[in-house]
Design a protein around this motif. Sequence first.
Motif, PDB file in Angstrom:
ATOM      1  N   LYS A 278       0.854  -1.188   0.000  1.00 57.84           N
ATOM      2  CA  LYS A 278       0.000   0.000   0.000  1.00 57.84           C
ATOM      3  C   LYS A 278       0.895   1.246   0.000  1.00 57.84           C
ATOM      4  O   LYS A 278       1.711   1.430   0.895  1.00 57.84           O
ATOM      5  CB  LYS A 278      -0.893   0.000   1.230  1.00 57.84           C
ATOM      6  CG  LYS A 278      -1.895  -1.144   1.276  1.00 57.84           C
ATOM      7  CD  LYS A 278      -2.708  -1.082   2.554  1.00 57.84           C
ATOM      8  CE  LYS A 278      -3.701  -2.229   2.625  1.00 57.84           C
ATOM      9  NZ  LYS A 278      -4.477  -2.200   3.899  1.00 57.84           N
TER      10      LYS A 278
ATOM     11  N   GLY B  37       1.143   5.535  -0.604  1.00 60.24           N
ATOM     12  CA  GLY B  37       0.579   6.857  -0.768  1.00 60.24           C
ATOM     13  C   GLY B  37       1.598   7.751  -1.454  1.00 60.24           C
ATOM     14  O   GLY B  37       2.795   7.654  -1.182  1.00 60.24           O
TER      15      GLY B  37
ATOM     16  N   THR C  40       3.280   7.342  -9.883  1.00 59.25           N
ATOM     17  CA  THR C  40       1.922   6.832  -9.724  1.00 59.25           C
ATOM     18  C   THR C  40       1.597   5.803 -10.795  1.00 59.25           C
ATOM     19  O   THR C  40       1.086   4.711 -10.501  1.00 59.25           O
ATOM     20  CB  THR C  40       0.913   7.992  -9.787  1.00 59.25           C
ATOM     21  OG1 THR C  40       1.220   8.945  -8.766  1.00 59.25           O
ATOM     22  CG2 THR C  40      -0.500   7.490  -9.581  1.00 59.25           C
TER      23      THR C  40
ATOM     24  N   SER D  29       1.579   1.638  -9.747  1.00 56.20           N
ATOM     25  CA  SER D  29       0.281   0.969  -9.842  1.00 56.20           C
ATOM     26  C   SER D  29       0.319  -0.097 -10.932  1.00 56.20           C
ATOM     27  O   SER D  29      -0.264  -1.180 -10.787  1.00 56.20           O
ATOM     28  CB  SER D  29      -0.840   1.979 -10.103  1.00 56.20           C
ATOM     29  OG  SER D  29      -0.579   2.771 -11.242  1.00 56.20           O
TER      30      SER D  29
ATOM     31  N   ASP E 244      -0.943  -1.128  -4.544  1.00 58.85           N
ATOM     32  CA  ASP E 244      -2.180  -0.412  -4.235  1.00 58.85           C
ATOM     33  C   ASP E 244      -1.805   1.048  -3.979  1.00 58.85           C
ATOM     34  O   ASP E 244      -1.318   1.393  -2.904  1.00 58.85           O
ATOM     35  CB  ASP E 244      -2.834  -1.047  -3.005  1.00 58.85           C
ATOM     36  CG  ASP E 244      -4.151  -0.393  -2.627  1.00 58.85           C
ATOM     37  OD1 ASP E 244      -4.569   0.554  -3.318  1.00 58.85           O
ATOM     38  OD2 ASP E 244      -4.751  -0.809  -1.624  1.00 58.85           O
TER      39      ASP E 244
ATOM     40  N   LYS F 165      -2.503   5.203  -3.897  1.00 60.30           N
ATOM     41  CA  LYS F 165      -3.407   6.356  -3.846  1.00 60.30           C
ATOM     42  C   LYS F 165      -2.549   7.609  -3.899  1.00 60.30           C
ATOM     43  O   LYS F 165      -1.458   7.664  -3.329  1.00 60.30           O
ATOM     44  CB  LYS F 165      -4.297   6.335  -2.599  1.00 60.30           C
ATOM     45  CG  LYS F 165      -3.604   6.094  -1.279  1.00 60.30           C
ATOM     46  CD  LYS F 165      -4.639   5.945  -0.166  1.00 60.30           C
ATOM     47  CE  LYS F 165      -3.997   5.621   1.174  1.00 60.30           C
ATOM     48  NZ  LYS F 165      -5.007   5.489   2.258  1.00 60.30           N
TER      49      LYS F 165
ATOM     50  N   ASN G  55      -5.699   5.464  -7.277  1.00 63.34           N
ATOM     51  CA  ASN G  55      -6.891   6.201  -6.843  1.00 63.34           C
ATOM     52  C   ASN G  55      -6.512   7.611  -6.421  1.00 63.34           C
ATOM     53  O   ASN G  55      -5.531   7.809  -5.693  1.00 63.34           O
ATOM     54  CB  ASN G  55      -7.554   5.488  -5.670  1.00 63.34           C
ATOM     55  CG  ASN G  55      -8.095   4.131  -6.055  1.00 63.34           C
ATOM     56  OD1 ASN G  55      -8.860   4.007  -7.006  1.00 63.34           O
ATOM     57  ND2 ASN G  55      -7.685   3.095  -5.336  1.00 63.34           N
TER      58      ASN G  55
ATOM     59  N   VAL H  37      -7.054  10.806  -4.186  1.00 67.39           N
ATOM     60  CA  VAL H  37      -7.609  11.053  -2.852  1.00 67.39           C
ATOM     61  C   VAL H  37      -7.148  12.420  -2.373  1.00 67.39           C
ATOM     62  O   VAL H  37      -6.372  13.108  -3.033  1.00 67.39           O
ATOM     63  CB  VAL H  37      -7.148   9.961  -1.852  1.00 67.39           C
ATOM     64  CG1 VAL H  37      -7.652   8.584  -2.264  1.00 67.39           C
ATOM     65  CG2 VAL H  37      -5.616   9.949  -1.718  1.00 67.39           C
TER      66      VAL H  37
ATOM     67  N   ALA I  50      -4.216  10.259   1.730  1.00 67.64           N
ATOM     68  CA  ALA I  50      -3.062   9.593   1.123  1.00 67.64           C
ATOM     69  C   ALA I  50      -2.093   9.035   2.156  1.00 67.64           C
ATOM     70  O   ALA I  50      -1.325   8.117   1.857  1.00 67.64           O
ATOM     71  CB  ALA I  50      -2.330  10.564   0.197  1.00 67.64           C
TER      72      ALA I  50
END
Length: 248
Positions: free
Chosen positions: A2, A4, A16, A20, A25, A27, A47, A49, A54
Amino acid sequence: MKIGILGVGHIGKTLTQRLSMAGHDVKVANSRGPDTIGTDVLASGANAVTAAEAVVDVDALIISIPMNRLPQIAPLIVDLPAETVVIDTSNYYPHRDGRIESIEAGQVESLWVAEQLGRPVAKAWNSIGSDSFANKHKPAGSPDRIALPVAADRESDRRVAMALVEDTGFDAFDAGALAESWRQQPGAPCYTTDLIREELPAALAAADAKRSPKRRDLAIAAIQERIGDATTNPDAEYGVRLCRALFM
């Protein structure tokens, strides 16, 4: 993992997309709100956000914003778990960031960043031009794959940052502690010169802390003369040729 990401500029956009695409994953947030992040940035599954969102529930947080804005985001990450890896991609450019006296006096840029954020950081992706980053990624094992130095004081931070660099299509090179990360900053021989792994040790060793700021400013002057705008990054062909001539 995950991840950010704060910042969707020249480097943040490619980070980004590439991370991804690698299956993470992701954001991402910018300073203007999720509705302003383009669909091309999110095309690989990231995604959009808010900045506050984030930094929540992430294994790694990548900060890709100008250095003069770093103190503003410190409150966002004050409650970030200690084990979360924070990776900084920034570089100090006085014409953009304003004069930071402690750096002008000799403080290593990455140590200033860690001080502003109040926590350990890793330094990665700061040494490559945005055009090269977007277009010169290669599969692992490619003989001409560009290598990027990664510095951090915590071994766990360095290990994660290096793995993510590899996931973006570049060889990760262990550049040691943050105190030595000035060797990968603007004006140094490995900065935006697109070197391969075998070339990096000599380039890092040849860095000169006194000369680097002068070389950085010469590069900016040359870019301004050619493009007319120091905030617009040059294409890889011109940028790499210029920096190799000035920094190596």
